[in-house]
Design an enzyme around this catalytic site. Structure first.
Site, mmCIF file in Angstrom:
data_model
loop_
_atom_site.group_PDB
_atom_site.id
_atom_site.type_symbol
_atom_site.label_atom_id
_atom_site.label_comp_id
_atom_site.label_asym_id
_atom_site.label_seq_id
_atom_site.Cartn_x
_atom_site.Cartn_y
_atom_site.Cartn_z
ATOM 1 N N SER A 1 -6.830 -7.048 -4.146
ATOM 2 C CA SER A 1 -7.237 -8.263 -4.613
ATOM 3 C C SER A 1 -7.846 -8.163 -3.885
ATOM 4 O O SER A 1 -8.513 -7.548 -2.944
ATOM 5 C CB SER A 1 -6.197 -8.931 -4.449
ATOM 6 O OG SER A 1 -5.461 -9.437 -3.470
ATOM 7 N N LYS A 2 -9.048 -9.966 -3.947
ATOM 8 C CA LYS A 2 -10.243 -10.156 -2.911
ATOM 9 C C LYS A 2 -9.316 -9.655 -1.668
ATOM 10 O O LYS A 2 -10.661 -9.873 -0.447
ATOM 11 C CB LYS A 2 -10.413 -11.504 -3.137
ATOM 12 C CG LYS A 2 -11.196 -11.749 -4.657
ATOM 13 C CD LYS A 2 -11.924 -12.870 -4.719
ATOM 14 C CE LYS A 2 -11.572 -14.035 -4.888
ATOM 15 N NZ LYS A 2 -11.267 -15.000 -6.306
ATOM 16 N N ARG A 3 -8.269 -10.627 -0.972
ATOM 17 C CA ARG A 3 -8.065 -10.334 0.425
ATOM 18 C C ARG A 3 -8.240 -9.071 1.056
ATOM 19 O O ARG A 3 -8.208 -8.654 2.387
ATOM 20 C CB ARG A 3 -6.354 -10.491 0.009
ATOM 21 C CG ARG A 3 -5.887 -11.918 -0.015
ATOM 22 C CD ARG A 3 -4.648 -12.221 -0.015
ATOM 23 N NE ARG A 3 -4.041 -11.187 -0.440
ATOM 24 C CZ ARG A 3 -2.673 -9.656 -0.306
ATOM 25 N NH1 ARG A 3 -2.868 -9.987 1.063
ATOM 26 N NH2 ARG A 3 -2.051 -9.775 -0.777
ATOM 27 N N HIS A 4 -8.304 -7.887 -0.251
ATOM 28 C CA HIS A 4 -8.264 -6.473 0.914
ATOM 29 C C HIS A 4 -10.105 -5.706 0.900
ATOM 30 O O HIS A 4 -10.935 -5.265 1.433
ATOM 31 C CB HIS A 4 -8.219 -5.437 -0.007
ATOM 32 C CG HIS A 4 -6.811 -5.654 -0.189
ATOM 33 N ND1 HIS A 4 -5.695 -6.197 -1.371
ATOM 34 C CD2 HIS A 4 -5.883 -5.329 0.659
ATOM 35 C CE1 HIS A 4 -4.560 -5.934 -1.536
ATOM 36 N NE2 HIS A 4 -4.122 -5.763 0.542
ATOM 37 N N GLY A 5 -11.288 -7.114 -0.118
ATOM 38 C CA GLY A 5 -12.161 -6.826 0.950
ATOM 39 C C GLY A 5 -12.902 -6.480 -1.116
ATOM 40 O O GLY A 5 -12.111 -7.528 -1.797
#
Ligand code: GLU
Length: 474
Positions: A241-245
């Site tokens: 998800s966005k949390r991973h970049g």
């Protein structure tokens, strides 16, 4: 003879195209190309409240950028309502579906009662068994008559037979109160109507497959083959998800990744061919098979993607690279929109930069000295290197260059060495100020390459400007 392969990519346009979606599209595309079949693009936009035109545009732009060309479509589900209605009627007429008049309040009450008894909330079949007069008013929804006992087995090419208990299912809704058909229903109608032979998609849809299998049977459509591929996870093993970049395909384009690098990287997430890492598209198509796709979750590794990108930057012919570099030069403000430069012209500085840049954005920034008419100076470098002491050497380089008829690597090198030697300086002491004068910064391609790239006129102009600058500082 077996049917020709027909596969589809069926994104819901509720946001940008995620790398997970790209991989699903890619596996379908590779499968179609490997078997000489058809790859169909279908936009699943029945959920009007969440679908946007902007997202459709972005999906199409992503697919084009990635070179995942489709043979049919894009079909849009919103344009196919009459067919869905016809199929709902078919099931109603055959007694395989029924109108349900239960109101939302009644359903809520039933759900609460079931929960209070510790039962799994599911529709209790009130309207399935309704006899006598039809209640007043319009039906709220249409439900599919699902078997209440036994099992349904979904054959999956990657996972073997997956068995689901029918008692886990209820008479699910196929047409909502507002007259729109539901996801599971339209997917089956479309896949049937479009003659899809293989459904290759993320395993987040595996739980939908028993309902869909029952609908195929109910509609008398042969079931396609299924292959549910595993999800892509981030480094912490949670769903990417966005949390991973960055996760959107176009974000990678804008960060200076080559579509071939992203495609190659995603192909290897869950698929392998021996221990080969770098594949041309031709090789990928030739070697791709579902047998070598694994069901274990794939972990997204940005460093590996970056490494692959660098490999592709190094090995792609400059003119081909220029096609991707050109829009980035504009986006970075290095070239104006409508610059009119040909790809050959844009390709010129590439051979001196492609061994160092990890992304095309980095390459664009490093080639700014070549494309920009007004240099931007690294002020610290300019004050450090462009001193009154260096001025006579710059003048010597300038006059030496003006005397050379045709600039060539060797003649430029000889001149620089001569000037350094006469001054009793190391070559770098002369080359570095020239580098700053010609490129604005202390890092650039080799100094002789810079001179050759800029050509005599621009080199002399920049040297003379720098000499003027030193004089003006006194
Ligand atoms: N529209 C679904 C999605 O975007 C895919 C449906 C399918 O592949 O069957 O997740």
């Amino acid at each position: 003879m077996t049917d020709p392969v027909r596969v589809r990519f069926a994104p819901s346009p509720t946001g940008f195209l995620h790398v997970g979606g790209v991989r699903t599209a890619l596996f379908n595309w590779l499968y179609a190309r490997h078997y000489g079949g058809q790859f169909i693009l279908r936009i699943e936009d029945t959920d009007a409240s969440r679908s946007t035109e902007e997202s459709i545009e972005e999906i199409l732009a992503s697919m084009k950028w990635l070179g995942l060309d489709w043979d049919e479509g894009p079909h849009r589900q919103t344009k196919r309502q009459a067919l869905y209605r016809e199929k709902v009627d078919q099931l109603l007429n055959e007694g395989k579906a029924y109108p349900c008049f239960c109101t939302p309040e009644e359903l809520d009450k039933k759900r609460e009662e079931a929960q209070a008894k510790g039962l799994k909330p599911k529709y209790d079949g009130t309207c399935r068994n309704r006899s006598g007069a039809t209640p007043e008013g319009a039906a709220s929804v249409v439900r599919f008559k699902a078997p209440q006992e036994g099992t349904v087995t979904v054959r999956d090419l990657l996972r073997g037979n997956v068995v689901f208990q029918n008692e886990e299912l209820d008479d699910f809704i196929i047409l909502r109160t507002d007259g729109t058909p539901t996801y599971n229903f339209v997917v089956v109608v479309d896949d049937g109507d479009m003659g899809i032979t293989h459904v290759i998609r993320g395993d987040d849809h595996l739980s939908n497959s028993p309902k869909q299998a029952l609908l195929y049977d109910g509609l008398d459509i042969p079931r396609p083959e299924f292959a549910h591929i595993s999800m892509i996870l981030g480094s912490d093993k949670t769903r990417l998800s966005k949390r991973h970049g960055a996760t959107s395909a176009l974000a990678y384009r804008d960060m200076g990744y080559l579509p071939d690098a992203l495609v190659n990287y995603l192909a290897r997430l869950g698929w392998s061919h021996g221990d080969q890492e770098i594949f041309t598209r031709k090789e990928m198509i030739e070697y791709f098979s579902l047998e070598s796709v694994t069901t274990s979750a794939a972990v997204f590794n940005p460093e590996k993607l970056q490494w692959l990108n660098q490999q592709y930057i190094q090995n792609t012919p400059p003119v081909d690279l220029a096609r991707h570099l050109a829009p980035i030069l504009v986006k970075e403000g290095i070239l104006p929109e409508g610059h009119g430069l040909s790809l050959e012209e844009i390709a010129k500085p590439i051979p001196s930069l492609n061994q160092r840049a990890e992304t095309l954005v980095e390459m664009a920034q490093k080639s700014a000295f070549y494309f920009k008419t007004e240099l931007e100076f690294d002020e610290k470098a300019r004050s450090k290197f462009l001193t009154a002491e260096i001025k006579p050497h710059l003048e010597k380089i300038a006059s030496g260059l003006s005397e050379i008829n045709v600039l060539e690597h060797d003649s430029v090198e000889t001149l620089f060495k001569q000037v350094a030697e006469e001054a009793g300086l190391k070559l770098g002491k002369v080359a570095q100020p020239v580098r700053v004068a010609l490129t604005g910064s202390t890092t650039s391609p080799g100094i002789y390459d810079v001179v050759l790239l800029l050509g005599k006129d621009t080199t002399l102009k920049r040297l003379s400007e720098m000499i003027g600058f030193i004089k003006s500082r006194g």
